[in-house]
Design an enzyme around this catalytic site. Structure first.
Site, PDB file in Angstrom:
ATOM      1  N   GLY A   1      -0.870   2.625   6.568  1.00 16.10           N
ATOM      2  CA  GLY A   1      -1.047   1.880   7.812  1.00 16.10           C
ATOM      3  C   GLY A   1      -0.406   0.505   7.814  1.00 16.10           C
ATOM      4  O   GLY A   1      -0.644  -0.290   8.728  1.00 16.10           O
ATOM      5  N   LYS A   2       0.415   0.208   6.829  1.00 12.01           N
ATOM      6  CA  LYS A   2       1.056  -1.111   6.737  1.00 12.01           C
ATOM      7  C   LYS A   2       1.845  -1.457   7.993  1.00 12.01           C
ATOM      8  O   LYS A   2       1.639  -2.513   8.587  1.00 12.01           O
ATOM      9  CB  LYS A   2       2.007  -1.167   5.523  1.00 12.01           C
ATOM     10  CG  LYS A   2       1.348  -1.014   4.187  1.00 12.01           C
ATOM     11  CD  LYS A   2       2.350  -1.008   3.051  1.00 12.01           C
ATOM     12  CE  LYS A   2       3.421   0.038   3.152  1.00 12.01           C
ATOM     13  NZ  LYS A   2       2.972   1.438   3.143  1.00 12.01           N
TER      14      LYS A   2
ATOM     15  N   SER B   1       6.119  -1.835  -1.915  1.00 12.62           N
ATOM     16  CA  SER B   1       6.131  -2.762  -3.059  1.00 12.62           C
ATOM     17  C   SER B   1       5.166  -2.302  -4.143  1.00 12.62           C
ATOM     18  O   SER B   1       4.134  -2.922  -4.366  1.00 12.62           O
ATOM     19  CB  SER B   1       5.885  -4.210  -2.623  1.00 12.62           C
ATOM     20  OG  SER B   1       4.853  -4.358  -1.701  1.00 12.62           O
TER      21      SER B   1
ATOM     22  N   GLY C   1       0.843  -1.192   0.000  1.00 13.52           N
ATOM     23  CA  GLY C   1       0.000   0.000   0.000  1.00 13.52           C
ATOM     24  C   GLY C   1       0.876   1.240   0.000  1.00 13.52           C
ATOM     25  O   GLY C   1       2.097   1.162   0.152  1.00 13.52           O
TER      26      GLY C   1
ATOM     27  N   SER D   1       2.617   4.827   1.089  1.00 14.49           N
ATOM     28  CA  SER D   1       3.246   5.339   2.294  1.00 14.49           C
ATOM     29  C   SER D   1       2.171   6.018   3.136  1.00 14.49           C
ATOM     30  O   SER D   1       1.373   6.803   2.622  1.00 14.49           O
ATOM     31  CB  SER D   1       4.336   6.350   1.915  1.00 14.49           C
ATOM     32  OG  SER D   1       4.921   6.899   3.067  1.00 14.49           O
ATOM     33  N   GLY D   2       2.101   5.684   4.417  1.00 20.07           N
ATOM     34  CA  GLY D   2       1.113   6.280   5.303  1.00 20.07           C
ATOM     35  C   GLY D   2      -0.229   5.572   5.320  1.00 20.07           C
ATOM     36  O   GLY D   2      -1.149   6.002   6.006  1.00 20.07           O
TER      37      GLY D   2
END
Length: 181
Positions: free
Chosen positions: A17-18, A86, A12, A14-15
């Site tokens: 929530g991964k 990714s 997902g 950046s930011g």
């Protein structure tokens, strides 16, 4: 399959929530007595792929290295959780092919929400042209076509997101029973 290792691959923007979700899952799995390791994109960049930049080729190499380490962990009974942007579908698909028990988690969050959450100000810098090749702004992000799990973190709370992931892992047979706090 309940005690076997598997790869839980978060992707997902950046930011999105991964890392937050991945870290909470690590806690839950450890509390349940499971062997788990987190391969966080930022930590991997500091320790395993420091030699790489952010070109498409370097990003693909980064994902290939993460997938290799995840495979080693999973084949030894560890739940290998990756949390890396990714951005390219082809690289993620290659990671899937290389890992027998692979679960892709698409952390789907609108760009505007990710930018609002950005405490480092990276989105503002990228939009201003100060950061080149920034995923979602000046570099593409290719959402997965058929992820096993989709979590809409712009709509769900963190706890609801974690519960959704655990429920789905149970449905898929990776967990004998859900792991709840």
């Amino acid at each position: 399959m309940a005690e076997n290792g598997f790869v839980l691959w978060f992707t997902g923007l950046s930011g999105s929530g991964k890392s937050t979700l991945a870290n909470l899952l690590v806690e839950r799995f450890r509390e349940a007595g499971r062997n788990v390791e987190l391969l966080d994109g930022d930590e991997v960049r500091q320790n395993l792929t420091k030699d790489l930049g952010f070109s498409k080729e370097d990003r693909d190499t980064n994902i290939r290295r993460i997938a290799f380490v995840a495979r080693l962990l999973a084949r030894n009974g560890v739940i290998a959780i990756t949390a890396a942007i990714s951005p390219y579908r082809e690289a993620r698909d290659r990671a899937r092919q290389e890992n027998e028990n692979f679960v892709e988690v698409f952390v789907d969050c609108p760009l505007e929400v990710c930018a609002q959450r950005d405490v480092k100000g990276l989105y503002a810098k990228a939009i201003a042209g100060e950061i080149p090749n920034f995923t979602g702004v000046s570099d593409p992000y290719e959402p997965p076509l058929n992820p096993e799990i989709v979590v809409r973190t712009g709509e769900l709370s963190t706890e609801a997101s974690v519960d959704l992931i655990l429920d789905r892992l149970t449905e898929l047979g990776y967990l004998a029973e859900p792991v709840y706090a």
